[in-house]
Design a protein around this motif. Structure first.
Motif, PDB file in Angstrom:
ATOM      1  N   PRO A 105       0.916  -1.372   0.178  1.00 20.40           N
ATOM      2  CA  PRO A 105      -0.002   0.016   0.018  1.00 20.40           C
ATOM      3  C   PRO A 105       0.783   1.148   0.010  1.00 20.40           C
ATOM      4  O   PRO A 105       0.451   2.478  -0.618  1.00 20.40           O
ATOM      5  CB  PRO A 105      -0.816  -0.105   1.402  1.00 20.40           C
ATOM      6  CG  PRO A 105      -0.951  -1.516   1.324  1.00 20.40           C
ATOM      7  CD  PRO A 105       0.281  -2.088   0.940  1.00 20.40           C
ATOM      8  N   ALA A 106       1.870   1.170   0.710  1.00 20.18           N
ATOM      9  CA  ALA A 106       2.788   2.495   0.780  1.00 20.18           C
ATOM     10  C   ALA A 106       3.337   2.826  -0.757  1.00 20.18           C
ATOM     11  O   ALA A 106       3.812   3.835  -0.891  1.00 20.18           O
ATOM     12  CB  ALA A 106       4.033   2.096   1.936  1.00 20.18           C
ATOM     13  N   SER A 107       3.307   2.092  -1.858  1.00 20.36           N
ATOM     14  CA  SER A 107       3.682   2.085  -2.933  1.00 20.36           C
ATOM     15  C   SER A 107       2.874   3.165  -4.059  1.00 20.36           C
ATOM     16  O   SER A 107       2.936   3.527  -4.997  1.00 20.36           O
ATOM     17  CB  SER A 107       4.189   0.935  -3.420  1.00 20.36           C
ATOM     18  OG  SER A 107       2.996   0.082  -3.943  1.00 20.36           O
ATOM     19  N   ARG A 108       1.510   3.065  -3.584  1.00 22.39           N
ATOM     20  CA  ARG A 108       0.390   3.703  -4.318  1.00 22.39           C
ATOM     21  C   ARG A 108       0.598   5.314  -4.730  1.00 22.39           C
ATOM     22  O   ARG A 108       0.385   5.621  -5.668  1.00 22.39           O
ATOM     23  CB  ARG A 108      -0.862   3.695  -3.578  1.00 22.39           C
ATOM     24  CG  ARG A 108      -1.259   1.936  -3.461  1.00 22.39           C
ATOM     25  CD  ARG A 108      -2.241   1.636  -2.772  1.00 22.39           C
ATOM     26  NE  ARG A 108      -2.532   0.454  -2.584  1.00 22.39           N
ATOM     27  CZ  ARG A 108      -3.321  -0.040  -1.534  1.00 22.39           C
ATOM     28  NH1 ARG A 108      -4.204   0.663  -0.697  1.00 22.39           N
ATOM     29  NH2 ARG A 108      -3.422  -1.423  -1.298  1.00 22.39           N
ATOM     30  N   LEU A 109       1.314   5.950  -3.743  1.00 15.57           N
ATOM     31  CA  LEU A 109       1.484   7.381  -4.057  1.00 15.57           C
ATOM     32  C   LEU A 109       0.711   8.144  -4.803  1.00 15.57           C
ATOM     33  O   LEU A 109      -0.397   8.021  -4.537  1.00 15.57           O
ATOM     34  CB  LEU A 109       3.068   7.398  -4.982  1.00 15.57           C
ATOM     35  CG  LEU A 109       4.122   6.792  -4.053  1.00 15.57           C
ATOM     36  CD1 LEU A 109       5.647   6.658  -4.918  1.00 15.57           C
ATOM     37  CD2 LEU A 109       4.413   7.139  -2.505  1.00 15.57           C
ATOM     38  N   ASP A 110       0.918   8.783  -5.928  1.00 20.18           N
ATOM     39  CA  ASP A 110      -0.021   9.691  -6.494  1.00 20.18           C
ATOM     40  C   ASP A 110      -0.767   9.131  -7.780  1.00 20.18           C
ATOM     41  O   ASP A 110      -1.919   9.340  -7.908  1.00 20.18           O
ATOM     42  CB  ASP A 110       0.765  11.018  -7.142  1.00 20.18           C
ATOM     43  CG  ASP A 110       1.514  11.684  -6.024  1.00 20.18           C
ATOM     44  OD1 ASP A 110       0.812  12.034  -4.919  1.00 20.18           O
ATOM     45  OD2 ASP A 110       2.638  12.380  -6.336  1.00 20.18           O
ATOM     46  N   VAL A 111      -0.085   8.174  -8.338  1.00 18.99           N
ATOM     47  CA  VAL A 111      -0.576   7.468  -9.515  1.00 18.99           C
ATOM     48  C   VAL A 111      -0.225   5.920  -9.332  1.00 18.99           C
ATOM     49  O   VAL A 111       0.688   5.460  -8.805  1.00 18.99           O
ATOM     50  CB  VAL A 111      -0.151   8.048 -10.830  1.00 18.99           C
ATOM     51  CG1 VAL A 111      -0.603   7.147 -11.990  1.00 18.99           C
ATOM     52  CG2 VAL A 111      -0.470   9.620 -10.950  1.00 18.99           C
ATOM     53  N   VAL A 112      -1.341   5.122  -9.622  1.00 23.64           N
ATOM     54  CA  VAL A 112      -0.927   3.663  -9.918  1.00 23.64           C
ATOM     55  C   VAL A 112      -0.992   3.232 -11.208  1.00 23.64           C
ATOM     56  O   VAL A 112      -2.029   3.516 -12.024  1.00 23.64           O
ATOM     57  CB  VAL A 112      -1.866   2.732  -8.947  1.00 23.64           C
ATOM     58  CG1 VAL A 112      -1.987   1.382  -9.305  1.00 23.64           C
ATOM     59  CG2 VAL A 112      -1.688   3.192  -7.335  1.00 23.64           C
ATOM     60  N   ARG A 113       0.052   2.486 -11.912  1.00 22.90           N
ATOM     61  CA  ARG A 113      -0.189   2.045 -13.209  1.00 22.90           C
ATOM     62  C   ARG A 113      -0.546   0.649 -13.566  1.00 22.90           C
ATOM     63  O   ARG A 113       0.238  -0.304 -13.397  1.00 22.90           O
ATOM     64  CB  ARG A 113       1.366   2.091 -13.634  1.00 22.90           C
ATOM     65  CG  ARG A 113       1.957   3.312 -13.714  1.00 22.90           C
ATOM     66  CD  ARG A 113       3.448   3.512 -14.328  1.00 22.90           C
ATOM     67  NE  ARG A 113       4.288   2.581 -14.076  1.00 22.90           N
ATOM     68  CZ  ARG A 113       5.076   2.664 -13.147  1.00 22.90           C
ATOM     69  NH1 ARG A 113       5.438   3.789 -12.585  1.00 22.90           N
ATOM     70  NH2 ARG A 113       5.990   1.691 -12.805  1.00 22.90           N
ATOM     71  N   ALA A 114      -2.027   0.594 -13.218  1.00 26.36           N
ATOM     72  CA  ALA A 114      -2.664  -0.931 -13.049  1.00 26.36           C
ATOM     73  C   ALA A 114      -2.530  -1.312 -14.606  1.00 26.36           C
ATOM     74  O   ALA A 114      -2.732  -0.560 -15.541  1.00 26.36           O
ATOM     75  CB  ALA A 114      -3.929  -0.682 -12.575  1.00 26.36           C
ATOM     76  N   GLY A 115      -1.941  -2.693 -14.489  1.00 28.52           N
ATOM     77  CA  GLY A 115      -1.874  -3.222 -16.046  1.00 28.52           C
ATOM     78  C   GLY A 115      -2.633  -4.504 -16.039  1.00 28.52           C
ATOM     79  O   GLY A 115      -3.974  -4.404 -16.458  1.00 28.52           O
ATOM     80  N   ILE A 116      -2.197  -5.669 -15.832  1.00 27.02           N
ATOM     81  CA  ILE A 116      -2.635  -7.066 -16.009  1.00 27.02           C
ATOM     82  C   ILE A 116      -3.815  -6.952 -15.068  1.00 27.02           C
ATOM     83  O   ILE A 116      -4.834  -7.799 -15.494  1.00 27.02           O
ATOM     84  CB  ILE A 116      -1.674  -8.020 -15.822  1.00 27.02           C
ATOM     85  CG1 ILE A 116      -2.190  -9.298 -16.421  1.00 27.02           C
ATOM     86  CG2 ILE A 116      -1.580  -8.254 -14.290  1.00 27.02           C
ATOM     87  CD1 ILE A 116      -1.305 -10.320 -16.773  1.00 27.02           C
TER      88      ILE A 116
END
Length: 280
Positions: A105-116
């Motif tokens: 969760p700490a990595s979500r920051l400002d934008v999440v690059r959801a892919g698969i």
């Protein structure tokens, strides 16, 4: 490149890539400390930094995230260096792809690059297991991609007939086959030969012989013939049966990322929403 942008009186929006441990693109923290990004302020008329990014190296393959936490720390250190130099103050920060978005969760920051995950697929079995531990539950992902093809022809083979190149399969009894106009040139993996199955009329049908460049032969014994070609599902659901991207990737000894990205650009795409109902 900067001189060309100036000559054209253009300003290019860019994302500054930080190499935190993948060893691919980007500046390392050490390079930033030596002033590697100090060219940006003088080039602000040609380059507008709108984002600062990095990419995880090992979130999908493990259930512990020690290396990912080290990468996050490096990314934070890079942010501090940029702040000290008054660089990229208003840029959005992003590092998390699908796996990290679930388990870190700490990595979500400002934008999440959801892919698969947008395809309704898990990045890996390890990610799914980690999500249960981190989130307390497993999010429900529903696959949204199906791959279907119409059969080219049907025929009956006599006992003892061979199927495909290399005579890789020999049938021991009368067998009804269907020939599909799809093969490894379209992205159906050759390594799935002799292991895969597809779906037709709600039934599992074995892939016979080798997957060819433009053809796949399947066993349709027991499916009554009709006037129309068979609708065959290579990936997706037919009735109560399903062939998942993970299954076909397992037969081909690869990952679902490769299976999906190898689907030929020439294949017809049909976008289906809730109002449209079932795929044809």
């Amino acid at each position: 490149a900067i001189s060309a942008l100036r000559a054209a009186k253009l300003t290019l929006k860019v994302h500054l890539h930080i190499d935190t441990g993948l060893s691919r693109e980007g500046f390392t923290v050490a390079q930033l400390a030596r002033g590697a990004a100090d060219f940006l302020p003088p080039a602000s008329d040609a380059l507008l930094v709108v984002g600062v990014m990095s990419h995880f190296a090992d979130t999908e393959d493990v259930t512990e995230q020690a290396f990912a936490h080290a990468q996050l720390a490096a990314f934070s250190a890079a942010q501090e260096l940029l702040k000290e130099r008054r660089l990229c103050a208003s840029a959005v920060r992003h590092i998390a792809a699908s796996a990290a978005a679930f388990v870190l969760p700490a990595s979500r920051l400002d934008v999440v690059r959801a892919g698969i995950a947008l395809y309704g697929l898990w990045p890996s079995a390890e990610t799914r297991l980690s999500a249960r531990v981190v989130l307390g539950t497993v999010p429900d992902l529903a696959p949204v991609l199906s791959w279907r093809v119409k059969s080219q022809l049907r025929k009956e083979l006599a006992p003892g007939s061979y199927v495909g190149y290399g005579c890789a399969t020999r049938v021991n009894e009368r067998t009804q086959i269907a020939v599909l106009p799809v093969g490894y040139a379209d992205g159906y993996p050759r390594l799935a030969s002799g292991k895969a199955h597809v779906l037709a009329a709600g039934r599992r049908c074995a892939v016979l012989g080798r997957v060819m460049m433009n053809h796949v032969i399947i066993d349709v014994t027991g499916i009554p013939p009709g006037p129309e070609p068979l609708s065959v599902t290579l990936i997706g659901r037919d009735g109560n049966e399903q062939v998942s991207a993970e299954a076909i990737s397992g037969w081909a000894q690869t990952i679902s990322y490769e299976t999906l990205t190898r689907l030929g650009a020439h294949l017809r795409r049909i976008v289906v929403g809730p109002a449209e109902g079932k795929l044809p």
